[in-house]
Motif scaffolding. Structure first.
Motif, PDB file in Angstrom:
ATOM      1  N   ASN A 183       0.826  -1.220   0.000  1.00 14.09           N
ATOM      2  CA  ASN A 183       0.000   0.000   0.000  1.00 14.09           C
ATOM      3  C   ASN A 183       0.856   1.264   0.000  1.00 14.09           C
ATOM      4  O   ASN A 183       0.404   2.322   0.430  1.00 14.09           O
ATOM      5  CB  ASN A 183      -0.961  -0.001   1.193  1.00 14.09           C
ATOM      6  N   ASP A 184       2.103   1.134  -0.489  1.00 11.07           N
ATOM      7  CA  ASP A 184       3.002   2.284  -0.654  1.00 11.07           C
ATOM      8  C   ASP A 184       3.277   3.007   0.659  1.00 11.07           C
ATOM      9  O   ASP A 184       3.388   4.239   0.696  1.00 11.07           O
ATOM     10  CB  ASP A 184       2.453   3.259  -1.689  1.00 11.07           C
ATOM     11  N   THR A 185       3.386   2.258   1.740  1.00 17.13           N
ATOM     12  CA  THR A 185       3.708   2.815   3.049  1.00 17.13           C
ATOM     13  C   THR A 185       5.081   2.298   3.493  1.00 17.13           C
ATOM     14  O   THR A 185       5.844   1.781   2.691  1.00 17.13           O
ATOM     15  CB  THR A 185       2.637   2.428   4.081  1.00 17.13           C
ATOM     16  N   GLN A 186       5.385   2.467   4.772  1.00 19.57           N
ATOM     17  CA  GLN A 186       6.644   2.007   5.355  1.00 19.57           C
ATOM     18  C   GLN A 186       7.858   2.608   4.623  1.00 19.57           C
ATOM     19  O   GLN A 186       8.877   1.946   4.405  1.00 19.57           O
ATOM     20  CB  GLN A 186       6.734   0.471   5.350  1.00 19.57           C
ATOM     21  N   VAL A 187       7.739   3.893   4.248  1.00 16.12           N
ATOM     22  CA  VAL A 187       8.829   4.554   3.529  1.00 16.12           C
ATOM     23  C   VAL A 187      10.008   4.769   4.479  1.00 16.12           C
ATOM     24  O   VAL A 187       9.856   5.350   5.554  1.00 16.12           O
ATOM     25  CB  VAL A 187       8.362   5.892   2.926  1.00 16.12           C
ATOM     26  N   PHE A 188      11.185   4.324   4.071  1.00 11.06           N
ATOM     27  CA  PHE A 188      12.342   4.336   4.963  1.00 11.06           C
ATOM     28  C   PHE A 188      12.994   5.708   5.092  1.00 11.06           C
ATOM     29  O   PHE A 188      13.225   6.205   6.198  1.00 11.06           O
ATOM     30  CB  PHE A 188      13.368   3.313   4.470  1.00 11.06           C
ATOM     31  N   ALA A 189      13.310   6.337   3.968  1.00  8.85           N
ATOM     32  CA  ALA A 189      14.082   7.582   4.005  1.00  8.85           C
ATOM     33  C   ALA A 189      13.736   8.437   2.794  1.00  8.85           C
ATOM     34  O   ALA A 189      13.087   7.981   1.849  1.00  8.85           O
ATOM     35  CB  ALA A 189      15.580   7.283   4.018  1.00  8.85           C
ATOM     36  N   GLU A 190      14.179   9.680   2.825  1.00 11.61           N
ATOM     37  CA  GLU A 190      13.933  10.565   1.689  1.00 11.61           C
ATOM     38  C   GLU A 190      14.705  10.111   0.452  1.00 11.61           C
ATOM     39  O   GLU A 190      14.197  10.188  -0.669  1.00 11.61           O
ATOM     40  CB  GLU A 190      14.335  11.995   2.034  1.00 11.61           C
ATOM     41  N   GLY A 191      15.924   9.657   0.648  1.00 11.58           N
ATOM     42  CA  GLY A 191      16.733   9.293  -0.510  1.00 11.58           C
ATOM     43  C   GLY A 191      17.622   8.092  -0.276  1.00 11.58           C
ATOM     44  O   GLY A 191      18.043   7.816   0.858  1.00 11.58           O
TER      45      GLY A 191
END
Length: 212
Positions: A183-191
């Motif tokens: 579901n396009d979550t759990q984003v780790f970091a900006e880059g």
């Protein structure tokens, strides 16, 4: 060769300037390449500063059969918030579809660094005991490595081992980078930048040489 330590060329390497690999035959889909602020000023894989973001997907899944591998990359500004941090993950559409295997994962409750593995039908997080809170919002690039030798997973940040080795490795594959495709979550970091994969377990001296 850095400081007398030889580091082999990785079978797979992305320098962040495009969605095509510079070494090895692979590519990334769903990836946004931003051409400034890269670790070496040649672009990076950009996941944004906030909000849901889809992961970068490897065109060909990276096999982890045998559980011996090294992943090395630089990350910029770990995301804040109470969500998990999915760094590397088996495909969300695997067989079975709910198989969750992460060679690198950040726990939602305490920012602990570790791996997430499905064993006997149960999903379990295994922690190094090292927390990543200090990297939240950090406006600099930091180096993160996991080394799996077939038995243990050992983590390094900025050239030095952090936490305790985990007596577990992932033996499936990796398809998702930087977030969870379900579901396009759990984003780790900006880059993420300078991503490399070896099919061998690099030594502590080699990890330090890469960082240096």
């Amino acid at each position: 060769v850095v400081g007398g330590v030889s580091v082999p060329s990785p079978p797979l390497y992305f320098d962040g300037s495009s969605t095509s690999s510079q070494i090895g035959s692979n590519s990334l889909s769903n990836a946004t390449i931003t051409t400034d602020n890269g670790k070496y000023e040649n672009g990076f894989i950009d996941f944004g500063t906030s909000g849901n973001t889809n992961p970068a997907l490897f065109g060909s899944a990276i096999s982890l059969s045998g559980g011996t591998y090294t992943f090395s990359f630089w990350f910029f500004s770990k995301r804040t918030g109470s969500d998990w941090g999915s760094v590397l993950r088996q495909t969300s559409t695997g067989t079975p579809v709910n198989t969750a295997n992460y060679p690198i994962m950040i726990r939602n409750t305490d920012n602990a660094l570790g791996i997430f593995k499905r064993e006997g039908g149960v999903n379990t997080f295994h922690s190094t005991g090292y927390t990543m809170t200090s990297f939240e919002g950090d406006s600099s690039w930091n180096h993160l490595v996991v080394v799996a030798d077939g038995t243990n997973s050992t983590f390094y940040i900025n050239g030095s081992q952090v936490g305790s080795s985990i007596a577990k490795v992932i033996t499936t594959s990796v398809k998702e980078l930087g977030a969870y495709d379900g579901n396009d979550t759990q984003v780790f970091a900006e880059g993420i930048d300078e991503f490399a994969h070896w099919t061998s377990a690099l030594s502590a001296a080699q990890i330090q040489a890469i960082y240096d």
